[in-house]
Design a protein around this motif. Structure first.
Motif, PDB file in Angstrom:
ATOM      1  N   LEU A 309       0.794  -1.225   0.000  1.00 42.42           N
ATOM      2  CA  LEU A 309       0.000   0.000   0.000  1.00 42.42           C
ATOM      3  C   LEU A 309       0.828   1.277   0.000  1.00 42.42           C
ATOM      4  O   LEU A 309       0.325   2.335  -0.394  1.00 42.42           O
ATOM      5  N   TYR A 310       2.067   1.243   0.496  1.00 45.32           N
ATOM      6  CA  TYR A 310       2.854   2.477   0.478  1.00 45.32           C
ATOM      7  C   TYR A 310       3.240   2.772  -0.962  1.00 45.32           C
ATOM      8  O   TYR A 310       3.551   1.887  -1.748  1.00 45.32           O
ATOM      9  N   ARG A 311       3.174   4.056  -1.326  1.00 50.51           N
ATOM     10  CA  ARG A 311       3.410   4.414  -2.716  1.00 50.51           C
ATOM     11  C   ARG A 311       3.650   5.912  -2.854  1.00 50.51           C
ATOM     12  O   ARG A 311       3.294   6.700  -1.986  1.00 50.51           O
ATOM     13  N   ARG A 312       4.236   6.239  -3.996  1.00 48.43           N
ATOM     14  CA  ARG A 312       4.544   7.618  -4.358  1.00 48.43           C
ATOM     15  C   ARG A 312       3.532   8.098  -5.395  1.00 48.43           C
ATOM     16  O   ARG A 312       3.180   7.362  -6.317  1.00 48.43           O
ATOM     17  N   LEU A 319       3.977  18.778  -7.175  1.00 45.57           N
ATOM     18  CA  LEU A 319       3.595  17.902  -6.073  1.00 45.57           C
ATOM     19  C   LEU A 319       4.188  16.515  -6.225  1.00 45.57           C
ATOM     20  O   LEU A 319       4.012  15.856  -7.252  1.00 45.57           O
ATOM     21  N   ASP A 320       4.880  16.071  -5.190  1.00 47.94           N
ATOM     22  CA  ASP A 320       5.314  14.687  -5.055  1.00 47.94           C
ATOM     23  C   ASP A 320       4.845  14.221  -3.679  1.00 47.94           C
ATOM     24  O   ASP A 320       5.305  14.726  -2.649  1.00 47.94           O
ATOM     25  N   LEU A 321       3.908  13.297  -3.660  1.00 47.26           N
ATOM     26  CA  LEU A 321       3.228  12.870  -2.444  1.00 47.26           C
ATOM     27  C   LEU A 321       3.575  11.415  -2.163  1.00 47.26           C
ATOM     28  O   LEU A 321       3.510  10.570  -3.057  1.00 47.26           O
ATOM     29  N   TYR A 322       3.926  11.120  -0.912  1.00 47.30           N
ATOM     30  CA  TYR A 322       4.263   9.748  -0.522  1.00 47.30           C
ATOM     31  C   TYR A 322       3.315   9.309   0.580  1.00 47.30           C
ATOM     32  O   TYR A 322       3.189   9.985   1.616  1.00 47.30           O
ATOM     33  N   LEU A 323       2.634   8.182   0.370  1.00 44.62           N
ATOM     34  CA  LEU A 323       1.732   7.622   1.370  1.00 44.62           C
ATOM     35  C   LEU A 323       2.453   6.523   2.139  1.00 44.62           C
ATOM     36  O   LEU A 323       2.912   5.545   1.547  1.00 44.62           O
ATOM     37  N   THR A 324       2.536   6.676   3.456  1.00 42.82           N
ATOM     38  CA  THR A 324       3.204   5.667   4.282  1.00 42.82           C
ATOM     39  C   THR A 324       2.185   4.748   4.935  1.00 42.82           C
ATOM     40  O   THR A 324       1.113   5.170   5.364  1.00 42.82           O
ATOM     41  N   LEU A 343      11.173   5.184   1.357  1.00 43.49           N
ATOM     42  CA  LEU A 343      10.817   6.527   1.804  1.00 43.49           C
ATOM     43  C   LEU A 343      12.040   7.427   1.865  1.00 43.49           C
ATOM     44  O   LEU A 343      12.004   8.579   1.392  1.00 43.49           O
ATOM     45  N   LEU A 344      13.131   6.941   2.441  1.00 41.07           N
ATOM     46  CA  LEU A 344      14.333   7.758   2.551  1.00 41.07           C
ATOM     47  C   LEU A 344      14.904   8.082   1.168  1.00 41.07           C
ATOM     48  O   LEU A 344      15.374   9.206   0.932  1.00 41.07           O
ATOM     49  N   ASP A 345      14.872   7.112   0.265  1.00 38.56           N
ATOM     50  CA  ASP A 345      15.350   7.368  -1.100  1.00 38.56           C
ATOM     51  C   ASP A 345      14.497   8.424  -1.771  1.00 38.56           C
ATOM     52  O   ASP A 345      15.018   9.314  -2.466  1.00 38.56           O
ATOM     53  N   TRP A 346      13.183   8.364  -1.567  1.00 37.98           N
ATOM     54  CA  TRP A 346      12.293   9.380  -2.135  1.00 37.98           C
ATOM     55  C   TRP A 346      12.617  10.760  -1.581  1.00 37.98           C
ATOM     56  O   TRP A 346      12.699  11.744  -2.338  1.00 37.98           O
ATOM     57  N   THR A 355       7.316  18.591  -1.498  1.00 37.91           N
ATOM     58  CA  THR A 355       7.507  17.204  -1.077  1.00 37.91           C
ATOM     59  C   THR A 355       6.565  16.949   0.094  1.00 37.91           C
ATOM     60  O   THR A 355       6.785  17.464   1.194  1.00 37.91           O
ATOM     61  N   ALA A 356       5.508  16.177  -0.141  1.00 43.71           N
ATOM     62  CA  ALA A 356       4.468  15.975   0.870  1.00 43.71           C
ATOM     63  C   ALA A 356       4.485  14.540   1.360  1.00 43.71           C
ATOM     64  O   ALA A 356       4.209  13.610   0.597  1.00 43.71           O
ATOM     65  N   LEU A 357       4.794  14.361   2.629  1.00 41.94           N
ATOM     66  CA  LEU A 357       4.791  13.053   3.265  1.00 41.94           C
ATOM     67  C   LEU A 357       3.453  12.890   3.978  1.00 41.94           C
ATOM     68  O   LEU A 357       3.166  13.600   4.942  1.00 41.94           O
TER      69      LEU A 357
END
Length: 510
Positions: A309-312, A319-324, A343-346, A355-357
């Protein structure tokens, strides 16, 4: 409780039909086509009671979804599907709603099979689309006596292309609970407001889409545990007109928290076979009821299943959004090794303006011990990269954190460490709950820039080339079927500014 009892009273019939148009009327009948017929009367047995949805939009593809359920609250009839095991479902997608009636103008079409083992859900990953544009889609199945039953017409949108400098505007929804402790119902006035909008590109559901506990207004009124229990609970929530309309009108990205499963579950450390089975039921129901791209989570049994489920999510240049995923791997660690590394690489490589986490639970050091603050190792690694990246590229790295869970809208900051003297490394916007109540009270200070105590709704986020804006769309009438939600004064961040510089303009924007 019947379907009419759980519909959104706050969205009156006249207003709802104005919003939905012909696309959300009951399934009608047209000329015959081939395929196995549903054993139901077209007059009163609409198989598309749960509507349609789209999600996981990318620049060239999007998932479209539906689930056949003529009796969505009755598992004893297999939700109205009886002894059927497989039903062909035809689908089509076009650039305009009117083009759906002309086969030569369809961009894509095909046939999927709704299987009983999958709750009669359909997930179609439509590919080969143009970036940054709107599309329309619908489903149909054969009914009795040569009829065809059609779904509501859905609307979706592909992500902006990599070089597209348009503003990205999206909504974040968390913590939506129907059932009050006194046996009454809460009303989704945030969804009433959101469903009427034309300017939203997509919606993020960031945890607690429903609640698993037992209360008088829930269906069933007890705590749920079986697969049919979870299917029924999803049905109950999706029968709210305004929530179903949000799904019909906007592509969504879904990240669960704990209540889609059970309270405070730890996916990396489930307590025995009983919890594993319950987790698998909940995971299966999540997949069946959401427009998720990743495949089936696996066979039900005593071995823990999994969904990636985690994805960019990249929308153009801004906008670059990452869902944790803070639940499936929780145990010795919060995210697991693979997700942590990704996540860290992103964070180290993203080049978008913003950059939205996005994470279901706050990273804010005072945001409780139910998530990041209970796992200082991974929290420190993430905040270290945020600090290093901002120091190295202060003009172009602009991090924000979006979260929820604690049932209060809060504008605050992520500190490098969990102490009051540690430097800010990002601004955090904690979402207001859709309806979930809390006795928490926060007052503005050097940690909390703004707080929306006792206010309920959603959060609108705007990523522009020169700035980031967040507007809380909230109200305090969740007990009132005629209540409303209103956009508050927006919060601003300027691109290139240092963390800690969030502000509100003097005058309300239009």
């Amino acid at each position: 409780m019947g379907q009419s009892d759980v519909n959104e009273a706050g969205l009156g019939r006249r207003r709802f039909l104005t919003l939905a148009g012909a696309g959300l009327l009951a399934a009608g009948t047209v000329a015959t086509t081939s395929g196995r017929a549903l054993a139901m009367s077209p007059g009163d047995r609409d198989p598309f009671t749960l509507g349609v949805a789209s999600g996981d939009a990318m620049t060239d593809r999007v998932v479209i979804w539906t689930r056949l359920a003529p009796e969505p609250l009755d598992p004893s009839t297999r939700f109205g599907m009886g002894d059927l095991t497989a039903v062909p479902v035809r689908w089509r997608l076009a650039r305009t709603e009117s083009h759906l009636g002309t086969p030569s103008k369809w961009i894509a079409s095909g046939e999927a099979v709704a299987l009983a083992d999958n709750g009669f859900s359909v997930h179609v990953d439509v590919t080969g689309l143009d970036a940054g544009r709107r599309y329309f889609y619908e489903f149909e199945v054969d009914g009795p006596d040569g009829t065809v039953l059609r779904s509501p017409i859905g609307r979706t949108h592909t992500a902006f292309a990599a070089g597209d400098d348009r503003t990205a505007r999206f909504a974040v929804v968390t913590c939506q609970n129907i059932a009050r402790a006194d046996g009454g119902e809460f009303y989704f006035h945030g969804h009433d407001h959101l469903a009427a909008r034309e300017d939203i590109d997509f919606v993020v559901f960031l945890g607690d889409y429903f609640y698993e506990f037992g209360r008088g207004a829930h269906v069933p009124p007890r705590e749920i545990s079986s697969l049919d229990d979870y299917r029924t609970r999803y049905s109950q929530y999706k029968l709210r007109d305004s929530l179903r309309e949000v799904h019909r009108r906007f592509p969504v990205y879904v990240m669960p928290d704990d209540h889609e499963f059970f309270n405070d579950y730890r996916g990396g450390d489930l307590g025995g076979v009983g919890q594993v089975r319950r987790f698998n039921h909940a995971l299966q129901a999540l997949w069946e009821n959401m427009p998720l791209r990743n495949g089936h989570p696996g066979p039900l049994g005593d071995t823990k299943n999994h969904l990636a489920l985690y994805r960019r999510i990249a929308w153009g240049t801004n906008l670059d959004l990452y869902l944790t995923d803070v639940r499936q791997y929780r145990g010795p660690s919060l995210l697991g090794n693979a997700q942590t590394d990704d996540l860290l690489d992103w964070l180290r490589t993203t080049t978008a303006t913003w950059t939205a986490l996005a994470t279901p639970t706050p990273i804010w050091w005072n945001g409780g011990n139910n998530g990041w603050n209970a796992f200082t190792g991974v929290r420190d690694r993430v905040t270290a990269v945020l600090e290093e990246r901002k120091a190295a590229t202060p003009a172009t790295f602009n991090p924000v954190v979006l979260s929820g869970d604690i049932h209060c809208g809060i504008v605050t900051h992520v500190r490098r460490f969990r102490d009051h003297s540690s430097p800010f490394v990002a601004t955090e916007f904690i979402n207001a709950p859709m309806t979930s109540q809390s006795s928490n009270q926060f007052l503005p200070d050097d940690e909390v820039r703004g707080a929306y105590n006792g206010m309920y709704g959603y959060m609108e986020c705007i990523a522009e080339p020169t700035g980031w804006k967040v507007r809380y769309v909230v109200g305090n009438q969740t007990d009132d079927p005629n209540g409303t939600a209103t956009g508050e004064l927006p919060w601003h961040l300027d691109a290139g500014a240092a963390p800690g510089t969030v502000y509100q303009p003097v005058h309300q924007e239009a």
